[in-house]
Design an enzyme around this catalytic site. Structure first.
Site, PDB file in Angstrom:
ATOM      1  N   HIS A 182      -6.531  -6.021   5.917  1.00  0.00           N
ATOM      2  CA  HIS A 182      -5.645  -4.894   6.228  1.00  0.00           C
ATOM      3  C   HIS A 182      -6.472  -3.629   6.440  1.00  0.00           C
ATOM      4  O   HIS A 182      -6.989  -3.047   5.485  1.00  0.00           O
ATOM      5  CB  HIS A 182      -4.606  -4.713   5.102  1.00  0.00           C
ATOM      6  CG  HIS A 182      -3.615  -3.648   5.383  1.00  0.00           C
ATOM      7  ND1 HIS A 182      -3.013  -2.916   4.401  1.00  0.00           N
ATOM      8  CD2 HIS A 182      -3.115  -3.180   6.549  1.00  0.00           C
ATOM      9  CE1 HIS A 182      -2.178  -2.046   4.947  1.00  0.00           C
ATOM     10  NE2 HIS A 182      -2.229  -2.186   6.256  1.00  0.00           N
ATOM     11  N   GLU A 225      -8.326  -3.658   2.950  1.00  0.00           N
ATOM     12  CA  GLU A 225      -7.735  -4.410   1.842  1.00  0.00           C
ATOM     13  C   GLU A 225      -7.901  -5.884   2.201  1.00  0.00           C
ATOM     14  O   GLU A 225      -7.393  -6.323   3.245  1.00  0.00           O
ATOM     15  CB  GLU A 225      -6.232  -4.127   1.752  1.00  0.00           C
ATOM     16  CG  GLU A 225      -5.843  -2.967   0.898  1.00  0.00           C
ATOM     17  CD  GLU A 225      -4.326  -2.867   0.755  1.00  0.00           C
ATOM     18  OE1 GLU A 225      -3.841  -2.924  -0.378  1.00  0.00           O
ATOM     19  OE2 GLU A 225      -3.629  -2.714   1.774  1.00  0.00           O
ATOM     20  N   ASN A 268       0.032   0.116   0.214  1.00  0.00           N
ATOM     21  CA  ASN A 268       1.434   0.417   0.531  1.00  0.00           C
ATOM     22  C   ASN A 268       2.351   0.333  -0.685  1.00  0.00           C
ATOM     23  O   ASN A 268       3.405   0.976  -0.715  1.00  0.00           O
ATOM     24  CB  ASN A 268       1.929  -0.484   1.655  1.00  0.00           C
ATOM     25  CG  ASN A 268       1.393  -0.010   2.986  1.00  0.00           C
ATOM     26  OD1 ASN A 268       1.194   1.188   3.180  1.00  0.00           O
ATOM     27  ND2 ASN A 268       1.139  -0.922   3.911  1.00  0.00           N
ATOM     28  N   SER A 314       0.545  -5.383   7.185  1.00  0.00           N
ATOM     29  CA  SER A 314       0.618  -4.404   6.098  1.00  0.00           C
ATOM     30  C   SER A 314       1.634  -4.832   5.054  1.00  0.00           C
ATOM     31  O   SER A 314       1.726  -4.234   3.995  1.00  0.00           O
ATOM     32  CB  SER A 314       1.002  -3.037   6.657  1.00  0.00           C
ATOM     33  OG  SER A 314       2.178  -3.135   7.409  1.00  0.00           O
TER      34      SER A 314
END
Ligand code: CAA
Length: 284
Positions: A142, A154, A192, A121
């Site tokens: 991800h 992702e 994130n 991440s």
């Protein structure tokens, strides 16, 4: 490099790895699920079975589907069991040195045509790829938690990742029924980079005494239609993970706007890590 993926090795039989193994098997891939021991890998498979049984009880899956999915998953004895996989997906702890070691080993064990993907991440795919002799075949995949429910993957292109490698993981993701977004390899990628500052700001609003934990979550749930408020989501993700990602953003982007909330730091120091320890912003 062979582009057709038939067999997937998932390293890490925890919550993320288990979810990835499940969606891979559901998509019809042969899956080796490995962890530090065969016992841990077998426990991971049992958790997948328990989850699938609930789906059968809710009549969202049949007993036959369950058997078929489980028959595609073989618990393996560590990285050594990945010698003939076409794609290895790593989902181990977010510790850079551990990831680097793991990719060195994956590079040694996996056949030369295999693609090596990381579910990281926050760690740089470019840096992970540089630990291998096949950086153009290393990519980020991800997944979001809970993996069987969340539709997004992702896809992260390290600076060396080839278009061919990216096309192959896009095709796998499509087969899993997921939507892929493409991100360059910079701290936090897309999700994130945006999500963690929101969670961090919510922690700051608690710290400054502006509103209660419950009211912050209610405000964001009802005011912006999120399925759970940012503080409940932080507990769900793990406050240690949230803090680690904030540190990556802060160090990697060098801007003080990413400074981790002192309250978040204090909760992590206290061992209040959220759902997994029974106490975070909420207490269970
Ligand atoms: N594993 C597998 N499936 C799960 C699950 C889990 N841990 N938790 C819930 N589910 C499934 C349930 O089985 C249920 O499935 P069905 O509809 O087929 O019956 C479905 O999810 C909904 O569950 P519930 O009705 O029990 O609960 P809910 O409606 O409150 O939804 C939730 C729970 C899906 C977690 C929802 O609150 C949600 O979407 N929350 C936001 C999650 C999120 O943002 N995740 C991303 C985090 S960021 C990340 O992962 C990246 C990172 O790097 C930190």
């Amino acid at each position: 490099m062979s582009k057709e993926i038939k067999k997937i090795g998932v390293l890490g039989a925890g919550q993320m790895g288990g979810g990835i193994a499940q969606v891979s098997a559901q998509a019809g891939y042969e899956v080796i699920l490995a962890d530090i021991s065969l016992e841990v890998a077998t426990q991971g498979k049992s958790k997948i079975e328990a989850h699938l049984k609930k789906q059968v009880e809710k009549q969202k899956n049949t007993e036959n589907d369950l058997k078929k999915i489980l028959s595609h998953i073989t618990p393996g004895l560590g990285i050594e069991s990945f010698n003939d996989v076409d794609l290895a997906i790593e989902a181990i702890a977010e510790i850079p040195t551990l990831k680097f070691e793991t990719f060195k080993k994956l590079d040694e064990v996996c056949k030369s045509s295999a693609i090596l993907a990381s579910n990281t991440s926050s760690i740089s795919i470019t840096e992970i790829a540089a630990k291998t002799k096949r950086p153009e075949q290393v990519v980020g995949m991800h997944f979001m938690n809970p993996v069987p429910v969340m539709k997004l993957i992702e896809g992260i292109k390290g600076i060396q990742t080839s278009d061919e490698t990216f096309a192959a993981i896009r095709s796998v993701s499509d087969k899993m029924g997921k939507t892929v977004v493409v991100s360059k390899d910079f701290p936090g990628f897309i999700v994130n980079r945006i999500l963690m500052p929101m969670i961090n700001e919510a922690a700051t609003v608690v710290h400054e005494g502006i509103a209660s934990v419950e009211d912050i979550d209610t405000a964001m749930k009802l005011g912006t239609n999120q399925p759970m408020g940012p503080l409940a989501l932080a507990d769900f993700i793990g406050l240690d993970t949230c803090l680690a990602i904030m540190n990556v953003l802060h160090e990697g982007l060098g801007d003080t706007k990413y400074r981790p909330s002192p309250l978040l730091k204090q909760y992590v120091a206290a061992g209040w890590l959220g759902k997994k320890t029974g106490r975070g912003f909420y207490q269970s």
